[in-house]
Design a protein around this motif. Structure first.
Motif, PDB file in Angstrom:
ATOM      1  N   VAL A  46      70.128   7.710  38.569  1.00 57.82           N
ATOM      2  CA  VAL A  46      69.708   8.694  37.344  1.00 57.82           C
ATOM      3  C   VAL A  46      70.698   8.439  36.139  1.00 57.82           C
ATOM      4  O   VAL A  46      70.255   8.146  35.153  1.00 57.82           O
ATOM      5  CB  VAL A  46      70.034   9.985  37.826  1.00 57.82           C
ATOM      6  CG1 VAL A  46      69.704  11.150  36.656  1.00 57.82           C
ATOM      7  CG2 VAL A  46      69.270  10.601  38.739  1.00 57.82           C
ATOM      8  N   ALA A  47      72.198   8.075  36.296  1.00 60.54           N
ATOM      9  CA  ALA A  47      72.865   8.026  35.187  1.00 60.54           C
ATOM     10  C   ALA A  47      72.782   6.728  34.393  1.00 60.54           C
ATOM     11  O   ALA A  47      72.388   6.606  33.369  1.00 60.54           O
ATOM     12  CB  ALA A  47      74.511   7.984  35.611  1.00 60.54           C
ATOM     13  N   GLN A  70      72.485  10.220  42.014  1.00 58.69           N
ATOM     14  CA  GLN A  70      72.922  10.717  40.819  1.00 58.69           C
ATOM     15  C   GLN A  70      73.336   9.415  40.077  1.00 58.69           C
ATOM     16  O   GLN A  70      73.345   9.124  38.827  1.00 58.69           O
ATOM     17  CB  GLN A  70      73.850  11.639  40.788  1.00 58.69           C
ATOM     18  CG  GLN A  70      73.191  13.026  41.076  1.00 58.69           C
ATOM     19  CD  GLN A  70      72.071  13.457  40.135  1.00 58.69           C
ATOM     20  OE1 GLN A  70      72.050  13.292  38.988  1.00 58.69           O
ATOM     21  NE2 GLN A  70      71.087  13.947  40.585  1.00 58.69           N
ATOM     22  N   CYS A  96      60.877  10.948  32.392  1.00 56.53           N
ATOM     23  CA  CYS A  96      60.994  10.616  31.016  1.00 56.53           C
ATOM     24  C   CYS A  96      59.834   9.897  30.447  1.00 56.53           C
ATOM     25  O   CYS A  96      59.820   9.638  29.435  1.00 56.53           O
ATOM     26  CB  CYS A  96      62.455   9.968  30.894  1.00 56.53           C
ATOM     27  SG  CYS A  96      63.765  10.896  31.161  1.00 56.53           S
ATOM     28  N   HIS A 135      64.124   9.164  37.483  1.00 53.36           N
ATOM     29  CA  HIS A 135      64.529   9.871  36.224  1.00 53.36           C
ATOM     30  C   HIS A 135      63.598   8.921  35.399  1.00 53.36           C
ATOM     31  O   HIS A 135      63.026   9.663  34.402  1.00 53.36           O
ATOM     32  CB  HIS A 135      65.858   9.551  36.062  1.00 53.36           C
ATOM     33  CG  HIS A 135      66.437  10.049  34.734  1.00 53.36           C
ATOM     34  ND1 HIS A 135      66.630  11.485  34.542  1.00 53.36           N
ATOM     35  CD2 HIS A 135      66.544   9.521  33.284  1.00 53.36           C
ATOM     36  CE1 HIS A 135      66.913  11.644  33.204  1.00 53.36           C
ATOM     37  NE2 HIS A 135      67.236  10.626  32.576  1.00 53.36           N
ATOM     38  N   ALA A 136      63.464   7.575  35.420  1.00 53.04           N
ATOM     39  CA  ALA A 136      62.368   6.737  34.372  1.00 53.04           C
ATOM     40  C   ALA A 136      61.238   7.580  34.439  1.00 53.04           C
ATOM     41  O   ALA A 136      60.725   7.842  33.283  1.00 53.04           O
ATOM     42  CB  ALA A 136      62.407   5.528  34.896  1.00 53.04           C
ATOM     43  N   ILE A 186      67.514   4.661  28.966  1.00 48.88           N
ATOM     44  CA  ILE A 186      66.285   5.213  28.162  1.00 48.88           C
ATOM     45  C   ILE A 186      67.227   5.751  26.592  1.00 48.88           C
ATOM     46  O   ILE A 186      66.570   5.528  25.629  1.00 48.88           O
ATOM     47  CB  ILE A 186      65.817   6.473  28.605  1.00 48.88           C
ATOM     48  CG1 ILE A 186      65.135   6.047  29.933  1.00 48.88           C
ATOM     49  CG2 ILE A 186      65.225   7.662  27.775  1.00 48.88           C
ATOM     50  CD1 ILE A 186      64.746   7.232  30.940  1.00 48.88           C
ATOM     51  N   ALA A 187      68.565   6.190  26.813  1.00 46.16           N
ATOM     52  CA  ALA A 187      69.234   6.123  25.547  1.00 46.16           C
ATOM     53  C   ALA A 187      69.193   5.133  24.684  1.00 46.16           C
ATOM     54  O   ALA A 187      69.161   5.158  23.182  1.00 46.16           O
ATOM     55  CB  ALA A 187      70.410   6.858  25.748  1.00 46.16           C
ATOM     56  N   ALA A 208      69.643   5.135  34.631  1.00 43.53           N
ATOM     57  CA  ALA A 208      68.237   5.212  34.067  1.00 43.53           C
ATOM     58  C   ALA A 208      68.406   5.920  32.683  1.00 43.53           C
ATOM     59  O   ALA A 208      68.113   5.529  31.391  1.00 43.53           O
ATOM     60  CB  ALA A 208      67.456   6.003  34.804  1.00 43.53           C
ATOM     61  N   ARG A 209      69.331   7.156  32.683  1.00 43.82           N
ATOM     62  CA  ARG A 209      69.555   7.690  31.570  1.00 43.82           C
ATOM     63  C   ARG A 209      70.041   6.985  30.400  1.00 43.82           C
ATOM     64  O   ARG A 209      69.552   7.042  29.432  1.00 43.82           O
ATOM     65  CB  ARG A 209      70.339   8.823  31.771  1.00 43.82           C
ATOM     66  CG  ARG A 209      70.500   9.919  30.454  1.00 43.82           C
ATOM     67  CD  ARG A 209      71.477  11.027  31.028  1.00 43.82           C
ATOM     68  NE  ARG A 209      70.896  11.968  31.911  1.00 43.82           N
ATOM     69  CZ  ARG A 209      71.487  12.157  33.172  1.00 43.82           C
ATOM     70  NH1 ARG A 209      72.670  11.531  33.566  1.00 43.82           N
ATOM     71  NH2 ARG A 209      70.948  12.786  34.122  1.00 43.82           N
ATOM     72  N   HIS A 210      70.960   6.051  30.842  1.00 46.53           N
ATOM     73  CA  HIS A 210      71.782   5.264  29.687  1.00 46.53           C
ATOM     74  C   HIS A 210      70.617   4.332  28.970  1.00 46.53           C
ATOM     75  O   HIS A 210      70.578   4.086  27.900  1.00 46.53           O
ATOM     76  CB  HIS A 210      72.750   4.262  30.236  1.00 46.53           C
ATOM     77  CG  HIS A 210      73.488   3.321  29.611  1.00 46.53           C
ATOM     78  ND1 HIS A 210      73.978   3.539  28.345  1.00 46.53           N
ATOM     79  CD2 HIS A 210      73.235   2.095  29.737  1.00 46.53           C
ATOM     80  CE1 HIS A 210      74.456   2.275  28.032  1.00 46.53           C
ATOM     81  NE2 HIS A 210      73.888   1.466  28.765  1.00 46.53           N
TER      82      HIS A 210
END
Length: 349
Positions: A193-194, A190, A231, A227-228, A200-201, A196-198
């Protein structure tokens, strides 16, 4: 030096807290005679293999050592003491002391254990599975009253040693679904994941991961990659570094087309940023102005002091250590503690 120890007295009130009868296990610790039977030799021969191996024929020695591994037998280096004697020690196995990322965990558990009269015996695996097994055997041979380790055993032999030890075992810095005994850590998947999410944002498109191929680093990579891909991004690049390569990470800073990098730890991130600066790809300014965003893991003090300051996954190392110590002392209650993590955003990305 791989291990250090101190001698202190355990208060009488604590003497019954770490006992074999407290351990929930269907397995019985293997004996020297059991090894002898399995290897087809006498108990005296097994004893010689342990204490005077040069006096035993190589083929016989190999057969006895194989039986010891299969049974999870560890020689008792304190056998001269009374069987009921306490060693007043807790064995702690970390990957390395060269990188301060684990220092808070060791300090936290020491702060909890030492006032109660326990000493800490520290050993390093250096991210080497075979060495990890040797260090576990070395720690167990001194009959500690518990073992706390960063991560989980890398091999089946290591798992077998710990399961047969019949003492409290605490795995840290990760969250295995089926721990040997207890675990205090966070979800490395996780964490990936966090990050990658950042990225992408931030509208970053070309991602990369740098770090070792140890189990915890690999789980961070898998979360980051999965996660990448979920998305719709192109598969992130992965740069696997040699062990203890923190000092040479700067040489790998030339990753054409990459606009965001997740480093498995802050030491790698800081080294990578030095290479970016040399290549003109690092600026003193806010994250949005960085040609290449960088996020590390560990929240080292150096990362807060450099310019631009390093964004990172902050891990509660001290709390992990203190919780691990508590799990060795208290047998009831929850045995799998998730202490979480925090994404700390600064100027690097």
């Amino acid at each position: 030096m791989d291990a250090q120890s101190g001698i202190v007295q355990i208060p009488t009130a604590m003497s019954s807290e770490l006992t074999e009868t407290d351990i929930s296990s269907d397995e019985v610790a293997p004996t020297l005679s059991a090894v002898a039977k399995r290897a087809g030799v006498s108990s005296i021969t097994v004893s010689r293999v342990v204490r005077l191996p040069e006096l035993v024929a190589p083929a016989t020695r190999a057969r006895v050592e194989k039986a010891m591994r299969e049974l999870g037998y560890v020689p008792n280096l304190v056998a001269g003491a009374l069987a009921s004697a306490k060693t007043n020690s807790v064995g702690v196995l970390v990957p390395t002391i060269a990188n301060s990322i684990f220092a808070d965990t060791v300090q936290g558990l020491s702060d909890k254990l030492e006032p109660l009269g326990y000493s800490v015996i520290l050993a390093q695996s250096r991210y080497d599975a075979a060495r990890e097994d040797r260090m576990l055997a070395a720690l167990l041979s001194r009959r500690p009253e518990a073992i706390i380790m960063v991560g989980s055993p890398a091999t089946e032999d290591g798992k077998r040693l710990l399961r047969h030890a019949r003492i409290p075992i605490v795995e840290t810095w990760e969250l295995p679904i089926d721990p040997i005994d207890a675990v205090a850590g966070f979800d490395n998947y996780q964490a990936g994941v966090a990050v990658a999410r950042h990225f992408i944002a931030q509208s970053r498109q070309q991602l990369a991961f740098i770090g070792g191929d140890d189990p915890r680093g690999t789980r961070r990579w898998l979360g980051f990659q999965d996660h990448a891909l979920a998305c719709g991004l192109q598969p992130p690049r992965r740069l696997i570094l040699e062990r203890n390569a923190s000092g040479s990470v700067a040489a790998h800073a030339n990753l054409p087309g990459v606009d965001a990098v997740f480093a498995a730890n802050d030491a790698h991130a800081i080294g990578f940023m030095a290479g970016l600066r040399k290549a003109g790809l690092l600026r003193d300014g806010p994250a949005a102005a960085q040609p290449v965003a960088v996020v590390g893991l560990g929240d080292l003090e150096m990362g807060r002091l450099i310019s631009p300051s390093l964004s990172t996954i902050s891990v509660h190392g001290d709390a992990i250590g203190r919780t691990a110590a508590t799990l060795t002392l208290e047998r009831g209650g929850e045995r799998r503690i998730d202490l979480g993590f925090e994404l700390v955003l600064r100027d690097s990305g």
